[in-house]
Enzyme design. Structure first.
Site, PDB file in Angstrom:
ATOM      1  N   ASN A 189       0.869  -1.180   0.000  1.00 47.23           N
ATOM      2  CA  ASN A 189       0.000   0.000   0.000  1.00 47.23           C
ATOM      3  C   ASN A 189       0.905   1.229   0.000  1.00 47.23           C
ATOM      4  OD1 ASN A 189      -1.800   2.035   0.523  1.00 47.23           O
ATOM      5  ND2 ASN A 189      -2.361   1.332   2.581  1.00 47.23           N
ATOM      6  N   LYS A 225       0.147   4.278  -0.364  1.00 45.80           N
ATOM      7  CA  LYS A 225      -0.499   5.443   0.244  1.00 45.80           C
ATOM      8  C   LYS A 225      -0.301   6.708  -0.613  1.00 45.80           C
ATOM      9  CE  LYS A 225      -0.309   3.189   4.694  1.00 45.80           C
ATOM     10  NZ  LYS A 225      -0.277   3.284   6.147  1.00 45.80           N
ATOM     11  N   HIS A 232      -9.692   1.118   4.861  1.00 46.93           N
ATOM     12  CA  HIS A 232      -8.417   1.304   5.579  1.00 46.93           C
ATOM     13  C   HIS A 232      -8.660   2.243   6.762  1.00 46.93           C
ATOM     14  CE1 HIS A 232      -4.354   2.503   6.554  1.00 46.93           C
ATOM     15  NE2 HIS A 232      -3.944   1.431   5.900  1.00 46.93           N
ATOM     16  N   GLU A 251      -7.060   4.591   7.970  1.00 48.93           N
ATOM     17  CA  GLU A 251      -6.816   6.014   7.707  1.00 48.93           C
ATOM     18  C   GLU A 251      -8.045   6.647   7.059  1.00 48.93           C
ATOM     19  OE1 GLU A 251      -3.101   5.475   5.605  1.00 48.93           O
ATOM     20  OE2 GLU A 251      -2.157   4.916   7.496  1.00 48.93           O
ATOM     21  N   GLU A 297      -5.648  -5.062  10.521  1.00 49.54           N
ATOM     22  CA  GLU A 297      -4.627  -4.037  10.727  1.00 49.54           C
ATOM     23  C   GLU A 297      -4.910  -3.300  12.028  1.00 49.54           C
ATOM     24  OE1 GLU A 297      -2.543  -2.798   6.881  1.00 49.54           O
ATOM     25  OE2 GLU A 297      -4.324  -1.568   7.052  1.00 49.54           O
ATOM     26  N   GLY A 351       2.224   2.074  10.833  1.00 48.46           N
ATOM     27  CA  GLY A 351       3.211   3.153  10.734  1.00 48.46           C
ATOM     28  C   GLY A 351       3.901   3.484  12.035  1.00 48.46           C
ATOM     29  N   SER A 403       3.146  -2.352  10.477  1.00 49.84           N
ATOM     30  CA  SER A 403       4.577  -2.430  10.775  1.00 49.84           C
ATOM     31  C   SER A 403       5.195  -3.787  10.460  1.00 49.84           C
ATOM     32  CB  SER A 403       4.848  -2.026  12.236  1.00 49.84           C
ATOM     33  OG  SER A 403       4.529  -0.652  12.427  1.00 49.84           O
TER      34      SER A 403
HETATM   35  P1  PGA Z   1       2.627   0.102   7.773  1.00 45.14           P
HETATM   36  O1  PGA Z   1       1.192   0.358   7.113  1.00 45.14           O
HETATM   37  O2  PGA Z   1       3.165  -1.181   7.177  1.00 45.14           O
HETATM   38  O3  PGA Z   1       3.434   1.311   7.399  1.00 45.14           O
HETATM   39  O4  PGA Z   1       2.429  -0.026   9.228  1.00 45.14           O
HETATM   40  C1  PGA Z   1       0.310  -0.700   6.841  1.00 45.14           C
HETATM   41  C2  PGA Z   1      -0.958  -0.169   6.240  1.00 45.14           C
HETATM   42  O5  PGA Z   1      -1.408   0.926   6.641  1.00 45.14           O
HETATM   43  O6  PGA Z   1      -1.568  -0.799   5.370  1.00 45.14           O
END
Ligand code: PGA
Length: 252
Positions: free
Chosen positions: A9, A11, A93, A95, A165, A171, A210
């Site tokens: 992803n 982003k 997601h 976010e 997730e 992140g 992560s």
């Molecule tokens: P990350 O993000 O691997 O940077 O933690 C995962 C995601 O948001 O899909």
């Protein structure tokens, strides 16, 4: 048999030049046929990346409109994504749930819209740190799944991918432990089975939050973890390909 799947992803990252370079590096470094691999660039970069991926790497989008077309300013329909070469689309997601106030029912409608055009929706669920501390993890995820499933039929459910997730792991550098991920994945699989008999055995459930080359193998070794949804580490082709290799042979 569930084939392992690893999705990058990307982003809201990159420029046209940098995503081209990243796509080329991913294509030349992720060569493991035992793992399905996809990348999800920003919407404007989809047609830039699509011709570079060949057959080995699939293209995915990060969101899709609930609506099939018309007066929805700023939205992108499932049919438009398919025309651009997408096979997958992320929906719900955390976010987007947080920043765009997407409800679980809206996530289900998006998944339905995606399926109607032949896209595979990757439905993201996960709890916040406060919810985990309050022992609400399962309840929160089940509520998210209930809302999403309310928009779908049972046969549509089996065509989805689920991504667990934990919001606190995204992140943050603080991944869920393999045991924590394994526990939640097993609970999700049982919940899916309650919606549609047999679905628990076939639906792929990815872990995201992560995932790095150093922790991927341990997480993917959990029996109910079928691969990963990778954010930060997907922006580095060497890290991403190491994570893809860690998923090799982890399919059930
Ligand atoms: P990350 O993000 O691997 O940077 O933690 C995962 C995601 O948001 O899909």
């Amino acid at each position: 048999m569930r084939k392992a799947l690893v999705i990058g992803n990307w982003k809201q990252n990159g420029s046209i030049a940098s995503v081209k370079a990243l796509a080329d590096s991913v294509v030349s470094s992720c060569l493991d046929e035992s793992v399905d691999v996809a990348v999800c660039p920003a919407a404007l970069h989809l047609p830039v990346v699509a011709p570079l991926l060949g057959d080995a790497i699939a293209l995915g989008a990060q969101d899709v409109s609930e609506y099939s077309g018309g007066a929805y300013t700023g939205q992108i329909s499932a049919a438009m994504l398919v025309e651009t070469g997408c096979q997958y689309v992320l929906v719900g997601h955390s976010e987007r749930r947080a920043l765009c106030a997407e409800s679980s029912v809206a996530v289900g409608v998006k998944a339905k819209s995606a399926l109607g055009s032949g896209l595979t929706p990757v439905v993201c669920v996960g709890e916040t740190l406060d919810e985990r501390k309050a022992n609400q993890t399962e309840a929160v995820i089940f509520e998210q799944l209930d809302g999403f499933f309310s928009a779908l039929g049972s046969d549509e459910l089996t065509q989805c991918v689920i991504a667990y997730e934990p919001v606190w792991a995204i992140g943050s550098g603080l991944s869920a432990s393999a045991e924590q991920a394994g526990e939640v994945h097993a609970a999700i699989r049982t919940k899916l089975e309650s919606y549609a008999a047999g679905s628990g055995a076939v639906i792929r459930i990815l872990y995201g939050g992560s995932v790095k080359p150093g922790n991927a193998a341990e997480i993917f070794a959990q029996p109910d973890v079928d691969g990963g949804l990778i954010g930060g580490a997907a922006l580095d082709a060497a890290d991403f390909s190491a994570i893809v290799s860690a998923a090799s042979g982890s399919g059930e």
